[in-house]
Design a protein around this motif. Structure first.
Motif, PDB file in Angstrom:
ATOM      1  N   GLU A 119      43.906  61.030  25.237  1.00  0.00           N
ATOM      2  CA  GLU A 119      43.200  62.158  24.630  1.00  0.00           C
ATOM      3  C   GLU A 119      42.243  61.662  23.546  1.00  0.00           C
ATOM      4  OE1 GLU A 119      42.463  66.329  23.840  1.00  0.00           O
ATOM      5  OE2 GLU A 119      43.707  65.447  25.416  1.00  0.00           O
ATOM      6  N   PHE A 120      42.730  60.720  22.754  1.00  0.00           N
ATOM      7  CA  PHE A 120      41.907  60.134  21.699  1.00  0.00           C
ATOM      8  C   PHE A 120      40.690  59.425  22.292  1.00  0.00           C
ATOM      9  CE2 PHE A 120      41.025  56.274  19.137  1.00  0.00           C
ATOM     10  CZ  PHE A 120      40.570  56.877  17.965  1.00  0.00           C
ATOM     11  N   ALA A 121      40.915  58.626  23.340  1.00  0.00           N
ATOM     12  CA  ALA A 121      39.821  57.883  23.968  1.00  0.00           C
ATOM     13  C   ALA A 121      38.815  58.814  24.636  1.00  0.00           C
ATOM     14  CB  ALA A 121      40.379  56.908  24.995  1.00  0.00           C
ATOM     15  N   ALA A 122      39.282  59.940  25.144  1.00  0.00           N
ATOM     16  CA  ALA A 122      38.402  60.865  25.850  1.00  0.00           C
ATOM     17  C   ALA A 122      37.594  61.752  24.908  1.00  0.00           C
ATOM     18  CB  ALA A 122      39.221  61.746  26.794  1.00  0.00           C
ATOM     19  N   ASN A 123      38.181  62.126  23.783  1.00  0.00           N
ATOM     20  CA  ASN A 123      37.558  63.165  22.965  1.00  0.00           C
ATOM     21  C   ASN A 123      37.197  62.786  21.537  1.00  0.00           C
ATOM     22  OD1 ASN A 123      37.577  65.350  24.879  1.00  0.00           O
ATOM     23  ND2 ASN A 123      39.797  65.393  24.655  1.00  0.00           N
ATOM     24  N   VAL A 124      37.740  61.672  21.044  1.00  0.00           N
ATOM     25  CA  VAL A 124      37.510  61.349  19.636  1.00  0.00           C
ATOM     26  C   VAL A 124      36.656  60.093  19.473  1.00  0.00           C
ATOM     27  CG1 VAL A 124      38.567  60.874  17.395  1.00  0.00           C
ATOM     28  CG2 VAL A 124      39.693  62.448  18.989  1.00  0.00           C
TER      29      VAL A 124
ATOM     30  N   GLN B  63      40.656  62.047  30.236  1.00  0.00           N
ATOM     31  CA  GLN B  63      41.076  63.384  29.831  1.00  0.00           C
ATOM     32  C   GLN B  63      41.963  64.019  30.895  1.00  0.00           C
ATOM     33  OE1 GLN B  63      40.372  65.633  26.797  1.00  0.00           O
ATOM     34  NE2 GLN B  63      42.268  65.942  27.906  1.00  0.00           N
ATOM     35  N   ALA B  64      41.570  63.895  32.153  1.00  0.00           N
ATOM     36  CA  ALA B  64      42.375  64.452  33.240  1.00  0.00           C
ATOM     37  C   ALA B  64      43.743  63.783  33.285  1.00  0.00           C
ATOM     38  CB  ALA B  64      41.654  64.273  34.574  1.00  0.00           C
ATOM     39  N   ALA B  65      43.773  62.467  33.112  1.00  0.00           N
ATOM     40  CA  ALA B  65      45.041  61.741  33.136  1.00  0.00           C
ATOM     41  C   ALA B  65      45.933  62.173  31.976  1.00  0.00           C
ATOM     42  CB  ALA B  65      44.791  60.243  33.079  1.00  0.00           C
ATOM     43  N   SER B  66      45.344  62.374  30.812  1.00  0.00           N
ATOM     44  CA  SER B  66      46.119  62.819  29.651  1.00  0.00           C
ATOM     45  C   SER B  66      46.819  64.143  29.942  1.00  0.00           C
ATOM     46  CB  SER B  66      45.206  62.964  28.434  1.00  0.00           C
ATOM     47  OG  SER B  66      45.905  63.497  27.332  1.00  0.00           O
ATOM     48  N   LEU B  67      46.107  65.064  30.551  1.00  0.00           N
ATOM     49  CA  LEU B  67      46.683  66.378  30.867  1.00  0.00           C
ATOM     50  C   LEU B  67      47.777  66.264  31.924  1.00  0.00           C
ATOM     51  CD1 LEU B  67      43.352  68.419  30.973  1.00  0.00           C
ATOM     52  CD2 LEU B  67      45.105  68.478  29.177  1.00  0.00           C
TER      53      LEU B  67
ATOM     54  N   ARG C 249      46.968  73.491  32.279  1.00  0.00           N
ATOM     55  CA  ARG C 249      46.457  72.116  32.247  1.00  0.00           C
ATOM     56  C   ARG C 249      46.012  71.666  33.635  1.00  0.00           C
ATOM     57  NH1 ARG C 249      50.618  71.478  28.341  1.00  0.00           N
ATOM     58  NH2 ARG C 249      52.097  70.760  29.912  1.00  0.00           N
ATOM     59  N   LEU C 250      46.771  72.048  34.659  1.00  0.00           N
ATOM     60  CA  LEU C 250      46.372  71.689  36.022  1.00  0.00           C
ATOM     61  C   LEU C 250      45.043  72.342  36.390  1.00  0.00           C
ATOM     62  CD1 LEU C 250      49.733  71.860  38.038  1.00  0.00           C
ATOM     63  CD2 LEU C 250      48.569  69.839  37.114  1.00  0.00           C
ATOM     64  N   ASP C 251      44.847  73.565  35.940  1.00  0.00           N
ATOM     65  CA  ASP C 251      43.563  74.245  36.193  1.00  0.00           C
ATOM     66  C   ASP C 251      42.421  73.495  35.507  1.00  0.00           C
ATOM     67  OD1 ASP C 251      44.825  76.197  37.662  1.00  0.00           O
ATOM     68  OD2 ASP C 251      44.942  77.642  36.012  1.00  0.00           O
ATOM     69  N   THR C 252      42.662  73.035  34.279  1.00  0.00           N
ATOM     70  CA  THR C 252      41.642  72.283  33.557  1.00  0.00           C
ATOM     71  C   THR C 252      41.329  70.972  34.264  1.00  0.00           C
ATOM     72  OG1 THR C 252      42.344  73.247  31.442  1.00  0.00           O
ATOM     73  CG2 THR C 252      41.042  71.224  31.345  1.00  0.00           C
ATOM     74  N   VAL C 253      42.375  70.326  34.788  1.00  0.00           N
ATOM     75  CA  VAL C 253      42.172  69.080  35.532  1.00  0.00           C
ATOM     76  C   VAL C 253      41.250  69.317  36.725  1.00  0.00           C
ATOM     77  CG1 VAL C 253      43.304  67.374  37.022  1.00  0.00           C
ATOM     78  CG2 VAL C 253      44.310  67.970  34.810  1.00  0.00           C
TER      79      VAL C 253
END
Length: 228
Positions: A133-138, A22-26, A38-42
């Protein structure tokens, strides 16, 4: 008790893979007006990462925290849109602009739909940030299968970014640590692919219709068709 501990450890590893992806996706997303958020979320995600990937991803996030957003965007375009050897469109590594690419992209879209998610409307389904994103969240299993299928391409992408001194190299390296180890055959395929680059465009073939046109806020070549 031992079995419970083993399951808990496996669960922890799975969570770590999801956080890293997820971090890499962002971090690999185009730096538009949402870049700072997005950086804050990372940073928030990395608070829960415990492996060495934490420092690698944090260093990349700080390198991409340049206050001049235009500069970061230009760097992104120069890195990923203008160089065939650092494209993030995974099927481009294996099929180039040939008819075979259509079938490979369809496999990504089919995997998304099978997991109950529609393919993105404004990006190609094989774009690395989308797959992550798919691998992290779906669907972690289906996402990992897609990433593993293109592991050689990811290794060559990482080497290209590393040789260019790009801050994105560490991000792709972190993604690779979430996948099964490479084999000797994989290393040989990576060596050949690094030398040859993605397949050249086939004369007389029309581009695959799902190739995404450029976004209005981006400059550079058509999405999905990196230049030499």
């Amino acid at each position: 008790m031992k079995l419970l501990r083993s399951r808990r450890t496996a669960s922890d590893r799975a969570l770590q893979r999801r956080l890293v992806r997820q971090a890499a996706s962002l971090l690999l997303a185009y730096p538009d007006e949402g870049h700072g958020a997005r950086l804050d979320t990372v940073e928030q995600l990395l608070e829960h990462v415990t492996g060495p990937e934490k420092d690698v991803l944090r260093a990349a996030a700080r390198a991409l925290g340049e206050p001049n957003l235009l500069s970061v965007a230009q760097q992104y375009v120069e890195t990923f849109d203008l160089r065939r050897r650092s494209t993030m469109y995974l099927t481009y590594w294996t099929a180039g602009d040939t008819r075979n690419r259509g079938a490979e992209m369809h496999a990504f879209a089919s995997a998304y739909r099978a997991a109950g998610a529609e393919p993105p409307a404004h990006e190609s389904p094989d774009h690395l940030p989308v797959v992550l994103e798919f691998a992290a969240n779906v669907d972690a299993a289906a996402g990992e299968e897609l990433l593993t299928r293109y592991r050689v391409a990811l290794d060559v992408l990482h080497a290209s970014l590393r040789d260019a001194g790009s801050p994105y190299a560490g991000v792709v390296a972190a993604v690779c640590t979430t996948l099964p180890p490479v084999t000797g055959q994989d290393e040989e395929r990576a060596r050949r692919l690094a030398q040859a680059g993605p397949p050249r465009e086939s004369i007389g073939l029309q581009p695959f219709t799902l190739t995404v046109p450029p976004r209005a806020d981006r400059t550079g070549p058509r999405q999905g068709a990196p230049q030499s």
